[in-house]
Design a protein around this motif. Structure first.
Motif, PDB file in Angstrom:
ATOM      1  N   THR A 169       2.647  12.862   2.118  1.00  0.00           N
ATOM      2  CA  THR A 169       3.671  11.856   1.130  1.00  0.00           C
ATOM      3  C   THR A 169       4.909  12.696   0.680  1.00  0.00           C
ATOM      4  O   THR A 169       5.679  12.168  -0.026  1.00  0.00           O
ATOM      5  CB  THR A 169       2.874  11.581  -0.284  1.00  0.00           C
ATOM      6  OG1 THR A 169       2.864  12.860  -1.077  1.00  0.00           O
ATOM      7  CG2 THR A 169       1.710  10.804   0.072  1.00  0.00           C
ATOM      8  N   SER A 200       0.310   0.621  -3.416  1.00  0.00           N
ATOM      9  CA  SER A 200       0.373   1.270  -4.723  1.00  0.00           C
ATOM     10  C   SER A 200      -0.636   2.634  -4.677  1.00  0.00           C
ATOM     11  O   SER A 200      -1.591   2.391  -4.419  1.00  0.00           O
ATOM     12  CB  SER A 200       0.000   0.268  -5.764  1.00  0.00           C
ATOM     13  OG  SER A 200       0.723  -0.932  -5.954  1.00  0.00           O
ATOM     14  N   LYS A 201      -0.176   3.255  -5.411  1.00  0.00           N
ATOM     15  CA  LYS A 201      -0.893   4.831  -6.012  1.00  0.00           C
ATOM     16  C   LYS A 201      -2.122   4.274  -6.714  1.00  0.00           C
ATOM     17  O   LYS A 201      -1.723   3.736  -7.773  1.00  0.00           O
ATOM     18  CB  LYS A 201      -0.202   5.622  -6.262  1.00  0.00           C
ATOM     19  CG  LYS A 201      -1.055   6.982  -6.678  1.00  0.00           C
ATOM     20  CD  LYS A 201      -0.170   8.086  -7.181  1.00  0.00           C
ATOM     21  CE  LYS A 201      -0.742   9.183  -7.342  1.00  0.00           C
ATOM     22  NZ  LYS A 201      -0.033  10.360  -7.991  1.00  0.00           N
ATOM     23  N   ARG A 243      -3.395  11.462  -1.340  1.00  0.00           N
ATOM     24  CA  ARG A 243      -3.061  10.155  -2.139  1.00  0.00           C
ATOM     25  C   ARG A 243      -3.895   9.224  -1.804  1.00  0.00           C
ATOM     26  O   ARG A 243      -3.693   8.696  -0.495  1.00  0.00           O
ATOM     27  CB  ARG A 243      -1.534  10.030  -1.782  1.00  0.00           C
ATOM     28  CG  ARG A 243      -0.972   8.891  -2.232  1.00  0.00           C
ATOM     29  CD  ARG A 243      -0.340   8.846  -3.554  1.00  0.00           C
ATOM     30  NE  ARG A 243       0.499   9.866  -3.862  1.00  0.00           N
ATOM     31  CZ  ARG A 243       1.914   9.856  -3.727  1.00  0.00           C
ATOM     32  NH1 ARG A 243       2.540   8.655  -3.326  1.00  0.00           N
ATOM     33  NH2 ARG A 243       2.597  10.632  -3.931  1.00  0.00           N
ATOM     34  N   ILE A 256      -4.013   5.101  -1.375  1.00  0.00           N
ATOM     35  CA  ILE A 256      -3.106   3.873  -1.811  1.00  0.00           C
ATOM     36  C   ILE A 256      -4.036   2.479  -1.598  1.00  0.00           C
ATOM     37  O   ILE A 256      -4.504   2.387  -0.476  1.00  0.00           O
ATOM     38  CB  ILE A 256      -2.077   3.991  -0.475  1.00  0.00           C
ATOM     39  CG1 ILE A 256      -1.383   5.426  -0.675  1.00  0.00           C
ATOM     40  CG2 ILE A 256      -1.116   2.799  -0.507  1.00  0.00           C
ATOM     41  CD1 ILE A 256      -0.483   5.661   0.708  1.00  0.00           C
ATOM     42  N   VAL A 278       0.224   1.793   3.783  1.00  0.00           N
ATOM     43  CA  VAL A 278       0.937   3.100   3.525  1.00  0.00           C
ATOM     44  C   VAL A 278       2.405   3.072   3.232  1.00  0.00           C
ATOM     45  O   VAL A 278       2.747   3.741   2.192  1.00  0.00           O
ATOM     46  CB  VAL A 278       0.504   3.880   4.782  1.00  0.00           C
ATOM     47  CG1 VAL A 278       1.329   3.517   5.845  1.00  0.00           C
ATOM     48  CG2 VAL A 278       0.593   5.384   4.230  1.00  0.00           C
TER      49      VAL A 278
END
Length: 448
Positions: free
Chosen positions: A366, A308-309, A298, A300, A304
């Motif tokens: 996540t 936003s992804k 993931r 980011i 963390v």
């Protein structure tokens, strides 16, 4: 003048992959991307078209509802694409960068400039979007005078960038910014710092507050709540520390600088450290320079807990000063809920043991470790929420859009980031930050 604030409620989340304190130049990004969605509730009105050639600092668009709020190009170059989504909403403005191109010169502003001159320069120079307001956590309304301005000089979040390290050598820029901003309010410029010496400690025209305690001690919301809670009809402004330096550089040199020093960290990064890059730069330029382990991660843009992804082909957000890569949590443990847990963080002592090793660093992914369900009353939110606000009650008021209850519970002074830690702790897996954001939007629409 310094005042002390000490909080006991909170939680320090120590993660593997903290950035080493060395700075490298990231490879130059071929394109720079500006996303209007980074500026919440701003409807963009474009002033340039695809194919337009820009200097750094040229206006790209302005706010449709407040035309004086302008958004400028971080670099010289050519607009190659304006992407649109549903209902032709602009989603991305892609600029092919020309690093040898010219930078628009607005002229330096003297230290004796009036409040009107300072405000005009901030608006004209494109740095006004760095100033946010509470209530609503949106770009500040330039027609409203804030009762005070708040800046966090202390970053306590997981894998947080060290602000003293990042801003070293920027003292003159910081001083110019706070002195200018002090002319825009009668309530002063308030800065939170840690117990040790801070780059903000020697600044003039500020009120410093020494903050002690676990995360979210460094959140600007904690500073506001403990020093000057917001009542109905009041407005305060907030500015991030790195953005403050950009404002100061504009005032001193007359030029908009979009350079950032970001921390590239996380357990999926081979060599976590700091990189010099640009607002809106391609993620791949610094992520793969630092090295990425594994192929299921993931990415980011931002912290963390609050970021936003983004995709590997995506771009750094306008406000992001951190980039984190951690493993995707798309696998599940068999009977994971019914056995002792040694590798996760929890304030509970029921089958969990992180409380026995407070300094241990964890390699988390996540995975939410459970499914979405109705609120369960456990008292966990109150253990990590230091504001004088009832977190569960205000979340429920937002969900049912009870404006009177939201007002009574203190909605005017909160922002989504204030609920990042309660969201992390939530056994019900409720999206706290999203709930608060929607609640603030309802209040903005109905009350304004």
């Amino acid at each position: 003048m310094s005042k002390d604030i000490r909080i006991k409620k909170g939680l320090d989340i120590r993660l593997v992959g903290e950035a080493e304190k060395t700075i490298s130049e990231a490879p130059r990004s071929r394109t720079i991307t500006i996303r209007p969605s980074d500026f919440h509730l701003i409807t963009p009105k474009m002033v340039v078209k695809e194919g337009a050639t820009l200097q750094a600092g040229d206006v790209i668009f302005y706010s449709k509802s407040q035309e004086e709020i302008k958004f400028v190009s971080p670099v010289a170059g050519t607009i190659t694409e304006i992407k649109r989504g549903a209902r032709r909403v602009i989603t991305d403005i892609v600029i092919e960068a020309d690093y040898a191109g010219a930078t628009r010169d607005f002229g330096a502003l003297g230290a004796s400039a009036s409040a009107e001159a300072v405000k005009a320069r901030l608006l004209e120079g494109g740095v006004w979007p760095f100033i946010k307001q509470r209530p609503y956590d949106v770009v500040a309304n330039p027609t409203v005078t804030p009762k005070a301005i708040f800046i966090s000089g202390l970053n306590t979040g997981p894998l947080a960038a060290d602000l003293d390290f990042v801003l070293a050598g920027k003292e003159a820029h910081l001083q110019a910014a706070v002195s200018a901003l002090a002319t825009l309010t009668s309530g002063g410029v308030h800065v939170s710092i840690g117990a040790s010496s801070s780059i903000f400690s020697g600044l003039k025209d500020v009120v410093t507050h020494t903050v002690k305690g676990p995360h979210p001690a460094g959140n600007v919301g904690t500073l506001i709540n403990k020093t000057s809670p917001i009542n109905k009809g009041e407005t305060v402004w907030t500015i991030a520390a790195q953005d403050l330096a950009i404002i100061g550089e504009l005032l001193l040199t007359g030029k908009f600088s979009a350079q950032r020093v970001i921390s590239v960290s996380g357990s999926s990064i081979k060599a976590p450290k700091y990189y010099k890059t640009m607002i809106g730069a391609e993620v791949s330029t610094f992520a793969y320079a630092a090295g990425v382990e594994g192929d299921n991660n993931r990415f980011i843009s931002g912290n963390v807990l609050t970021g936003s992804k983004v995709s590997p082909e995506g771009a750094l957000g306008f406000y992001a000063t951190e980039f984190v890569a951690i493993p995707e949590g798309d696998d599940y443990e068999f009977f994971g809920w019914n056995k002792p847990v040694f590798d996760k963080i929890s304030p509970s002592r029921a089958l969990t043991f992180s409380w026995m090793q407070p300094n241990k660093k964890y390699d988390l992914d996540t995975n939410t470790n459970g499914e979405h369900r109705a609120f369960v009353v456990t008292g966990n939110y109150e253990e990590v929420f230091p504001l004088d606000i009832y977190p569960m009650q205000i979340l429920k008021a937002c969900m049912v859009e009870d404006l009177d209850e939201m007002e009574a519970l203190g909605m005017y002074e909160v922002a989504p980031e204030d609920f990042a830690l309660t969201e992390f702790m939530c056994v019900s897996k409720q999206p706290h930050q999203e709930i608060i954001r929607k609640g603030l939007d309802v209040m903005y629409k109905e009350i304004g």
